[in-house]
Design a protein around this motif. Structure first.
Motif, PDB file in Angstrom:
ATOM      1  N   PRO A  34       0.654  -1.430   0.463  1.00 18.57           N
ATOM      2  CA  PRO A  34       0.077   0.024  -0.379  1.00 18.57           C
ATOM      3  C   PRO A  34       0.749   0.876  -0.060  1.00 18.57           C
ATOM      4  O   PRO A  34       0.416   2.489  -0.433  1.00 18.57           O
ATOM      5  CB  PRO A  34      -0.834  -0.242   1.474  1.00 18.57           C
ATOM      6  CG  PRO A  34      -0.874  -1.018   1.276  1.00 18.57           C
ATOM      7  CD  PRO A  34       0.303  -2.865   0.972  1.00 18.57           C
ATOM      8  N   GLY A  35       2.345   1.355   0.350  1.00 17.34           N
ATOM      9  CA  GLY A  35       3.229   2.804   0.885  1.00 17.34           C
ATOM     10  C   GLY A  35       3.375   3.215  -0.718  1.00 17.34           C
ATOM     11  O   GLY A  35       3.791   3.761  -1.071  1.00 17.34           O
ATOM     12  N   THR A  36       3.600   1.632  -1.678  1.00 14.30           N
ATOM     13  CA  THR A  36       4.221   1.894  -2.622  1.00 14.30           C
ATOM     14  C   THR A  36       3.128   2.305  -3.780  1.00 14.30           C
ATOM     15  O   THR A  36       3.608   3.813  -4.431  1.00 14.30           O
ATOM     16  CB  THR A  36       4.523   0.479  -3.596  1.00 14.30           C
ATOM     17  OG1 THR A  36       5.401   0.134  -2.904  1.00 14.30           O
ATOM     18  CG2 THR A  36       4.548   0.469  -5.133  1.00 14.30           C
ATOM     19  N   LEU A  37       1.879   1.958  -3.595  1.00 16.14           N
ATOM     20  CA  LEU A  37       1.238   2.769  -4.206  1.00 16.14           C
ATOM     21  C   LEU A  37       0.702   3.820  -4.465  1.00 16.14           C
ATOM     22  O   LEU A  37       0.473   5.512  -4.632  1.00 16.14           O
ATOM     23  CB  LEU A  37      -0.295   1.855  -4.183  1.00 16.14           C
ATOM     24  CG  LEU A  37      -1.644   1.997  -4.422  1.00 16.14           C
ATOM     25  CD1 LEU A  37      -1.143   1.397  -6.261  1.00 16.14           C
ATOM     26  CD2 LEU A  37      -2.782   1.028  -4.871  1.00 16.14           C
ATOM     27  N   ALA A  38       0.623   4.361  -2.601  1.00 12.84           N
ATOM     28  CA  ALA A  38       0.286   5.346  -2.679  1.00 12.84           C
ATOM     29  C   ALA A  38       1.667   6.737  -2.572  1.00 12.84           C
ATOM     30  O   ALA A  38       1.161   8.168  -3.248  1.00 12.84           O
ATOM     31  CB  ALA A  38       0.464   5.862  -0.664  1.00 12.84           C
ATOM     32  N   VAL A  39       2.583   6.329  -2.887  1.00 14.51           N
ATOM     33  CA  VAL A  39       3.894   7.436  -3.420  1.00 14.51           C
ATOM     34  C   VAL A  39       3.755   6.608  -4.437  1.00 14.51           C
ATOM     35  O   VAL A  39       3.808   8.619  -5.757  1.00 14.51           O
ATOM     36  CB  VAL A  39       5.656   6.382  -3.442  1.00 14.51           C
ATOM     37  CG1 VAL A  39       6.400   6.469  -4.307  1.00 14.51           C
ATOM     38  CG2 VAL A  39       5.422   6.358  -1.630  1.00 14.51           C
ATOM     39  N   TRP A  40       2.799   6.292  -5.295  1.00 10.04           N
ATOM     40  CA  TRP A  40       3.038   6.231  -7.104  1.00 10.04           C
ATOM     41  C   TRP A  40       1.720   7.222  -7.012  1.00 10.04           C
ATOM     42  O   TRP A  40       1.799   8.231  -8.283  1.00 10.04           O
ATOM     43  CB  TRP A  40       2.433   4.774  -7.503  1.00 10.04           C
ATOM     44  CG  TRP A  40       3.597   4.136  -8.264  1.00 10.04           C
ATOM     45  CD1 TRP A  40       4.439   3.836  -7.782  1.00 10.04           C
ATOM     46  CD2 TRP A  40       3.056   3.011  -8.016  1.00 10.04           C
ATOM     47  NE1 TRP A  40       5.631   3.161  -7.747  1.00 10.04           N
ATOM     48  CE2 TRP A  40       4.746   1.848  -8.073  1.00 10.04           C
ATOM     49  CE3 TRP A  40       2.054   1.768  -8.442  1.00 10.04           C
ATOM     50  CZ2 TRP A  40       4.591   0.662  -8.123  1.00 10.04           C
ATOM     51  CZ3 TRP A  40       2.333   0.556  -8.935  1.00 10.04           C
ATOM     52  CH2 TRP A  40       3.614   0.111  -8.791  1.00 10.04           C
ATOM     53  N   ASP A  41       0.775   7.494  -6.463  1.00  9.93           N
ATOM     54  CA  ASP A  41      -0.163   8.369  -6.696  1.00  9.93           C
ATOM     55  C   ASP A  41       0.877   9.630  -6.030  1.00  9.93           C
ATOM     56  O   ASP A  41       0.460  10.433  -6.964  1.00  9.93           O
ATOM     57  CB  ASP A  41      -1.208   8.249  -5.664  1.00  9.93           C
ATOM     58  CG  ASP A  41      -1.864   6.864  -5.943  1.00  9.93           C
ATOM     59  OD1 ASP A  41      -1.755   6.702  -7.166  1.00  9.93           O
ATOM     60  OD2 ASP A  41      -2.418   5.966  -5.440  1.00  9.93           O
ATOM     61  N   CYS A  42       1.141  10.129  -5.279  1.00 11.07           N
ATOM     62  CA  CYS A  42       1.889  11.308  -5.162  1.00 11.07           C
ATOM     63  C   CYS A  42       2.631  11.996  -5.563  1.00 11.07           C
ATOM     64  O   CYS A  42       2.845  13.416  -6.450  1.00 11.07           O
ATOM     65  CB  CYS A  42       2.832  11.026  -3.250  1.00 11.07           C
ATOM     66  SG  CYS A  42       2.747  12.739  -2.325  1.00 11.07           S
ATOM     67  N   THR A  43       3.434  11.249  -6.383  1.00  9.57           N
ATOM     68  CA  THR A  43       4.670  11.471  -7.439  1.00  9.57           C
ATOM     69  C   THR A  43       4.304  11.647  -9.173  1.00  9.57           C
ATOM     70  O   THR A  43       4.662  11.853  -9.524  1.00  9.57           O
ATOM     71  CB  THR A  43       5.691  10.380  -7.547  1.00  9.57           C
ATOM     72  OG1 THR A  43       5.148   9.071  -7.679  1.00  9.57           O
ATOM     73  CG2 THR A  43       6.074  10.839  -6.158  1.00  9.57           C
ATOM     74  N   LYS A  44       2.641  10.756  -9.052  1.00 10.14           N
ATOM     75  CA  LYS A  44       2.255  10.561 -10.686  1.00 10.14           C
ATOM     76  C   LYS A  44       2.992   9.910 -11.436  1.00 10.14           C
ATOM     77  O   LYS A  44       3.079  10.251 -12.232  1.00 10.14           O
ATOM     78  CB  LYS A  44       1.652  11.633 -10.522  1.00 10.14           C
ATOM     79  CG  LYS A  44       0.628  12.281  -9.539  1.00 10.14           C
ATOM     80  CD  LYS A  44       0.106  14.100 -10.277  1.00 10.14           C
ATOM     81  CE  LYS A  44      -0.540  14.481  -9.356  1.00 10.14           C
ATOM     82  NZ  LYS A  44      -1.404  14.053  -9.345  1.00 10.14           N
ATOM     83  N   ARG A  45       3.267   8.874 -10.509  1.00  6.42           N
ATOM     84  CA  ARG A  45       4.419   7.856 -11.349  1.00  6.42           C
ATOM     85  C   ARG A  45       4.059   7.667 -12.243  1.00  6.42           C
ATOM     86  O   ARG A  45       4.061   6.694 -12.909  1.00  6.42           O
ATOM     87  CB  ARG A  45       5.266   7.226 -10.419  1.00  6.42           C
ATOM     88  CG  ARG A  45       6.343   5.900 -11.092  1.00  6.42           C
ATOM     89  CD  ARG A  45       7.494   5.592 -10.223  1.00  6.42           C
ATOM     90  NE  ARG A  45       7.708   4.143 -11.136  1.00  6.42           N
ATOM     91  CZ  ARG A  45       9.247   3.700 -10.661  1.00  6.42           C
ATOM     92  NH1 ARG A  45       9.059   3.930  -9.452  1.00  6.42           N
ATOM     93  NH2 ARG A  45       9.539   2.931 -11.458  1.00  6.42           N
ATOM     94  N   TYR A  46       2.676   6.707 -13.008  1.00  4.50           N
ATOM     95  CA  TYR A  46       1.876   5.719 -12.670  1.00  4.50           C
ATOM     96  C   TYR A  46       0.136   6.443 -12.928  1.00  4.50           C
ATOM     97  O   TYR A  46      -0.228   6.911 -11.125  1.00  4.50           O
ATOM     98  CB  TYR A  46       1.594   4.578 -12.559  1.00  4.50           C
ATOM     99  CG  TYR A  46       2.740   3.423 -13.070  1.00  4.50           C
ATOM    100  CD1 TYR A  46       3.834   3.787 -13.623  1.00  4.50           C
ATOM    101  CD2 TYR A  46       3.595   3.699 -11.090  1.00  4.50           C
ATOM    102  CE1 TYR A  46       4.865   2.671 -14.602  1.00  4.50           C
ATOM    103  CE2 TYR A  46       4.860   2.828 -11.713  1.00  4.50           C
ATOM    104  CZ  TYR A  46       5.428   2.334 -13.183  1.00  4.50           C
ATOM    105  OH  TYR A  46       6.394   2.064 -13.202  1.00  4.50           O
ATOM    106  N   ASP A  47      -0.607   6.772 -13.463  1.00  4.26           N
ATOM    107  CA  ASP A  47      -1.383   7.187 -13.962  1.00  4.26           C
ATOM    108  C   ASP A  47      -2.515   6.487 -13.091  1.00  4.26           C
ATOM    109  O   ASP A  47      -3.542   5.474 -14.338  1.00  4.26           O
ATOM    110  CB  ASP A  47      -2.395   7.577 -15.045  1.00  4.26           C
ATOM    111  CG  ASP A  47      -3.343   8.588 -14.736  1.00  4.26           C
ATOM    112  OD1 ASP A  47      -3.566   8.761 -14.017  1.00  4.26           O
ATOM    113  OD2 ASP A  47      -4.066   8.979 -15.997  1.00  4.26           O
TER     114      ASP A  47
END
Length: 62
Positions: free
Chosen positions: A22-35
Motif C-alpha cells: 500500500p505504501g508503494t501505491l501511495a508513493v505512485w499516487d503522490c509522485t504521479k509516477r503511474y496514472d
C-alpha cells in the motif's frame, strides 16, 4: 461493466491486486509516477478495478 456502478477498491485491496505494498501505491499516487486514476472519497482513496486492469495490460511483455 458500467464504470459508475463498478465497486471501488481501497488502497490496501488495490495494492494486493497489483502485488505491491500500500505504501508503494501511495508513493505512485503522490509522485504521479503511474496514472492509476485514484478517486478521492473524503480522505479515502479508491480505485476502479478496470483502471488497475488497464495498468497491468499496458505493462505486459509481448
Amino acid at each position: 461493466m458500467n464504470e459508475s456502478h463498478e465497486p471501488l477498491l481501497d488502497r490496501k485491496t488495490a495494492a494486493k491486486y497489483l502485488s505491491v505494498s500500500p505504501g508503494t501505491l501511495a508513493v505512485w499516487d503522490c509522485t504521479k509516477r503511474y496514472d492509476l486514476k485514484p478517486i478521492k472519497v473524503g480522505r479515502a482513496v479508491r480505485y476502479r478495478r478496470s483502471d488497475l486492469d488497464k495498468f497491468i495490460e499496458q505493462r505486459l511483455w509481448r
